[in-house]
Scaffold this active site. Structure first.
Site, PDB file in Angstrom:
ATOM      1  N   LYS A 509      21.748   5.453  14.685  1.00 33.81           N
ATOM      2  CA  LYS A 509      20.398   4.886  14.598  1.00 33.81           C
ATOM      3  C   LYS A 509      19.590   4.998  15.885  1.00 33.81           C
ATOM      4  CE  LYS A 509      21.686   1.594  11.073  1.00 33.81           C
ATOM      5  NZ  LYS A 509      23.154   1.738  11.179  1.00 33.81           N
ATOM      6  N   THR A 558      31.304  11.847  16.127  1.00 36.22           N
ATOM      7  CA  THR A 558      31.068  11.271  14.807  1.00 36.22           C
ATOM      8  C   THR A 558      31.867  12.094  13.795  1.00 36.22           C
ATOM      9  OG1 THR A 558      29.288  12.769  14.160  1.00 36.22           O
ATOM     10  CG2 THR A 558      28.659  10.890  15.498  1.00 36.22           C
ATOM     11  N   ASP A 681      41.646  15.212   4.748  1.00 34.70           N
ATOM     12  CA  ASP A 681      41.555  15.365   6.202  1.00 34.70           C
ATOM     13  C   ASP A 681      42.561  16.413   6.698  1.00 34.70           C
ATOM     14  OD1 ASP A 681      40.159  14.423   8.492  1.00 34.70           O
ATOM     15  OD2 ASP A 681      42.075  13.573   9.169  1.00 34.70           O
ATOM     16  N   LYS A 685      41.893  20.068   8.617  1.00 33.97           N
ATOM     17  CA  LYS A 685      42.558  20.537   9.848  1.00 33.97           C
ATOM     18  C   LYS A 685      43.228  21.890   9.603  1.00 33.97           C
ATOM     19  CE  LYS A 685      43.393  15.913  11.592  1.00 33.97           C
ATOM     20  NZ  LYS A 685      44.352  14.834  11.744  1.00 33.97           N
ATOM     21  N   GLY A 801      44.911   8.740  17.111  1.00 36.02           N
ATOM     22  CA  GLY A 801      44.670   7.593  17.974  1.00 36.02           C
ATOM     23  C   GLY A 801      43.527   7.902  18.915  1.00 36.02           C
TER      24      GLY A 801
END
Ligand code: ADP
Ligand code: ASP
Ligand code: MG
Length: 818
Positions: A509, A558, A681, A685, A801
């Site tokens: 934002k 992001t 996901d 990859k 992580g």
């Protein structure tokens, strides 16, 4: 006798005119002065514009009205401040001058062309009017004035628009004028006369040159150039805010600074002063108490022996290259003579080998003319394939570094070129003056500001050698941790000459920005909470243009597709990109290729080591291995930290729902663990890896064997999902138990098989499999390749992580700098 020259900026309005007149009168208290005046600021440009419009038959009455208005306002304002100024008389003179001017414009309008002799007559009008106004200011203050007519007294040779003055004849003409000692001498700058007594001009900015000539003719003891800056700076102070004022320069240094683009002085100004050993002082009309810059025989300025950085833009390069055994030496001499015959100035030349090729730079304005001249001259050589087709490289600029003995300073030399390569500025050509006073580098027009700033920083500011401006987008787990790591490491990095300036921090934002000084990372959260500036990715593009950033890097932490969609554009606009976001590399293949070609063309980097295996060094290693000739046979890997953890727990007979819950609590999963268990996901990859080794695949080509049955598709709430997962607990419990009897366990793996197809699936692995041991969030990637066979290359370690991912992003950033 002292010669004073006032430039357009010093005559821009009534206040400046009167200020200049005061400087003249004050100097006159001590000795006789001769004053050279330029046109008021922008007037010459204005006149040139009107000429162009008249040629195009556009209506020019408004413009003539405008220019007249500028002068009538100027004289009214002078009159207001000085009642003795003969307002009426000067108004009449100016009216008459404009009537004449209007007639000339009407002629141009009819003929639709403006020959150079007429053009010269028009563009010096401003100078003539400046002299009339100054004469009347001085007279109104009871001074007597002698006006030297430059057309009559300064003999010039050359074209109507860029003439050169014959000093000796001009001196004798001026000596024959009887000038009383108590008179102030005035002369319009920019103007001279040719042998036929026609008016000519001396090239843009030519009043400086007029002043130098008058200094020689009148045997002046000094030539003062009054302008709008305190003197000559290490760079144009309008562009480089922290440019340093130079106290002194040698004649030779000043010649090279002006020749290579420091428009504070016309390039022809210094040579006559140097020949007659007249010093030149550059002073600021708005700040007369500043000491200015003195140009004289030996500069003793101890600041540095490197004096400045200048640039010339709108340059193009011609490359002439032979095919076979052809005598290039004669080609070279023919190029020089044909160019000089056609009056085209060659600004810079580099010859790769006298036998082979020659490159030279000229102003963009002469591109077509030069091309035609060369084509005609070498018609036969081109036809008979003795010469390769003439190559033209457009949109270039020449960046020059000037200072006595610069080319012998190995350290500076090394720093300059290393710095330019570190910020990915491509160098087209390099040339070094034999006088050892300058090095010129040909670069792309778009790199002028960043190149100048970078070189200026290391040569004059002793700034950290490795520097970048970071714009972080995404301040979730990874972004936040990265900022912590950056803050903790800042001092350590500075001690290693690395400066990472955090210029922007944004979420979806809003954005917190501080491009000038960088954001203070000790309290960025507070500052971010109060910032109200909306974040728009396009604003970053314009920001980079207007702030001449040296080495800007966008860090995308992001997982936003919309941001990933802008990478190609950002790279083209001069940003490097470091992304943990996988969306760009898993978009369609066309975009994947676009990004790479944008990076290549703009000489910028796109690094994404954390797309696979978080901080593990996978992509870079793989790239180098394949450059070295290795070939992948097949690949198996555990690519998800969360699934590594969950499947490790299943082996300890913990139920699927419980293991998933624990993984979520430890922060190993996405906010909703369903995203991990869906396998998408891992598929992304795997696609990044597959494309890295050259496979032309889309995301839809990766086969996902789902862990979850279809009924899970509709569950969006994370708690509901874990509750529903209990339905699968028993199936997994039984399956693990059953295969354990055969020494096997379950792992969620990504596979690239020999044929190049890819899948993700639950696989039963035995103890010999390198993936058997992998659990607790660890990742492992086993590459079976031409070089690594039968024992695979295995890279393993924490592959998830925020800490390791942020550290991976951090090292990508450093890889751009170092
Ligand atoms: P004038 O109207 O007085 O002739 P110019 O605009 O021709 O003024 O020249 C002054 C300008 O030269 C300054 O405003 C500055 O922007 C520019 N300039 C370019 N390079 C330098 C430099 N190295 N040092 C000082 N000024 C420079
Ligand atoms: N007025 C002329 C120009 O603008 C000459 C000068 O300013 O020196 O180029
Ligand atoms: Mg000037």
């Amino acid at each position: 006798m002292k010669i004073l020259k006032f430039g357009g900026t010093s005559l821009a309005n009534a206040t400046m005119f009167l200020r200049s007149s005061q400087i003249i009168q004050k100097s006159f208290e001590n000795e006789q002065v001769a004053v050279v005046l330029s046109a008021p600021e922008k007037i010459t440009n204005f006149l040139i514009n009107i000429i162009e419009n008249s040629i195009k038959k556009k209506s020019i009455s408004c413009e003539i009205y405008e220019i007249k208005k500028i002068f009538s306002e100027l004289i009214s304002n002078i009159h207001q401040k000085n009642n003795n100024f003969p307002h009426k008389l000067v108004t009449e003179i100016i009216e008459n001058k404009f009537l004449k001017l209007k007639r000339i414009f009407n002629g141009i309008n009819l003929l639709e062309q403006c020959p150079d002799n007429i053009r010269a007559k028009i563009i010096c009008y401003g100078e003539l009017l400046s002299v009339i106004i100054m004469e009347n200011i001085l007279k109104s203050n009871s001074h007597e004035v002698t006006i030297i007519n430059p057309k009559k007294n300064l003999l010039a040779t050359g074209g109507y628009l860029d003439s050169t003055i014959d000093i000796y004849i001009s001196t004798s003409r001026i000596h024959s004028i009887n000038i009383p000692k108590n008179h102030i001498i005035l002369m319009a700058g920019f103007i001279a006369g040719n042998k036929k007594n026609e008016l000519v001009v001396l090239g843009r900015n030519g009043s400086d040159y007029s002043a130098a000539i008058l200094s020689v003719c009148l045997k002046g003891k000094i030539c003062e150039i009054w302008t709008d800056v305190d003197g000559i700076y290490t760079c144009d102070p309008k562009y480089i805010k922290d440019a340093k004022l130079l106290k002194a320069l040698s004649y030779q240094e000043a010649i090279e600074l002006s020749y290579f683009g420091a428009n504070v002085l016309h390039p022809k100004t210094i040579a006559p002063l140097s020949e007659f050993k007249i010093p030149c002082l550059i002073k600021n009309t708005k700040n007369p108490s500043s000491h200015g810059t003195i140009i004289h025989k030996n500069s003793n300025d101890t600041v540095t022996s490197i004096k400045g950085i200048t640039h010339l833009n709108n340059i193009i390069m011609f490359c002439i290259e032979k095919y076979k055994e052809n005598n290039m030496i004669s080609i070279t001499s023919r190029i020089f003579s044909i160019m000089s015959l056609n009056k085209i100035e060659i600004i810079l030349v580099t010859q790769c080998s006298p036998e082979f090729s020659i490159n030279f730079c000229i102003s963009k304005n002469y591109m077509e003319k030069t091309f035609n001249v060369l084509k005609n001259e070498f018609h036969l050589e081109l036809k008979n394939k003795l010469l390769r087709p003439i190559k033209i490289i457009k949109n270039l600029a020449i960046l020059s570094i000037i200072g006595s003995g610069i080319t012998t300073q190995k350290n500076s030399f090394h720093k300059i070129f290393l710095k330019l390569s570190k910020i990915y500025i491509k160098i087209f050509s390099i040339s070094q003056e034999l006088s050892k006073n300058s090095i010129s580098i040909v670069i792309h027009n778009n790199h002028i500001l960043s190149g100048t700033k970078a070189i200026h920083d290391i040569l004059f500011k002793n700034r950290n050698f490795y520097s970048a401006e970071l714009f972080l987008i995404g301040i979730g787990g990874v972004g936040n941790t990265l900022l912590n790591q950056l803050q903790k490491q800042q001092y350590q990095l500075k001690s290693k000459n690395i400066n990472l300036k955090i210029c922007g921090i944004a979420n979806s934002k809003k954005i917190l920005k501080n491009v000038e000084n960088g954001i203070n990372l000790n309290n960025w959260k507070e500052s971010f909470s109060i910032t109200e500036e909306p974040f728009k990715i396009n604003d970053l593009i314009s920001l980079s243009k207007h702030n001449n950033l040296i080495n800007p890097i966008i860090v995308d932490c992001t997982s936003d597709q919309k941001i990933a969609d802008q990478y190609a554009k950002l790279l083209t606009s001069g940003f490097n990109i470091v992304a943990s976001n996988k969306k760009a590399n898993t978009s369609n293949m066309q975009y994947y290729k676009n990004i790479r070609s944008s990076a290549l063309h703009s000489n910028k980097k796109f690094l994404y080591e954390t797309n696979v295996g978080a901080g593990l060094p996978i992509i870079e290693n793989l790239k180098h291995l394949f450059y070295a000739g290795d070939k992948l046979i097949h690949f198996r890997g555990i690519l998800s930290g969360s699934l590594s953890f969950i499947f490790g727990k299943l082996e300890e007979n913990i139920l699927l729902s419980e293991a998933t819950k624990q993984a979520r609590e430890l922060g190993f999963t996405e906010p909703n663990p369903k995203d991990d268990l869906s396998g998408i996901d891992v598929a992304r990859k795997l696609l990044v890896l597959a494309r890295e080794i050259g496979l032309n695949l889309e995301l839809k080509d990766i086969k996902i064997n789902p862990i979850l049955p279809e009924k899970f598709n509709h569950i969006s709430n994370s708690n509901d999902f874990i509750t529903q997962l209990q339905d699968l607990d028993q199936v997994f419990y039984d399956r693990i138990k059953k295969i354990a009897k055969n020494g096997k366990t379950l792992r969620f793996v990504g596979i690239i098989n020999k044929q190049g197809s890819c899948e993700v699936k639950i696989d039963e692995v035995n103890k010999q499999d390198p993936l058997y041991e992998i659990k607790n969030g660890e990742n492992a990637l086993a590459f079976y390749s031409k070089y690594y066979n039968p024992i695979p290359l295995v890279l393993r370690g924490y592959g998830a992580g925020k800490v390791v991912t942020a550290a991976g992003v951090f090292s990508d950033i450093l890889r751009i700098l170092l």
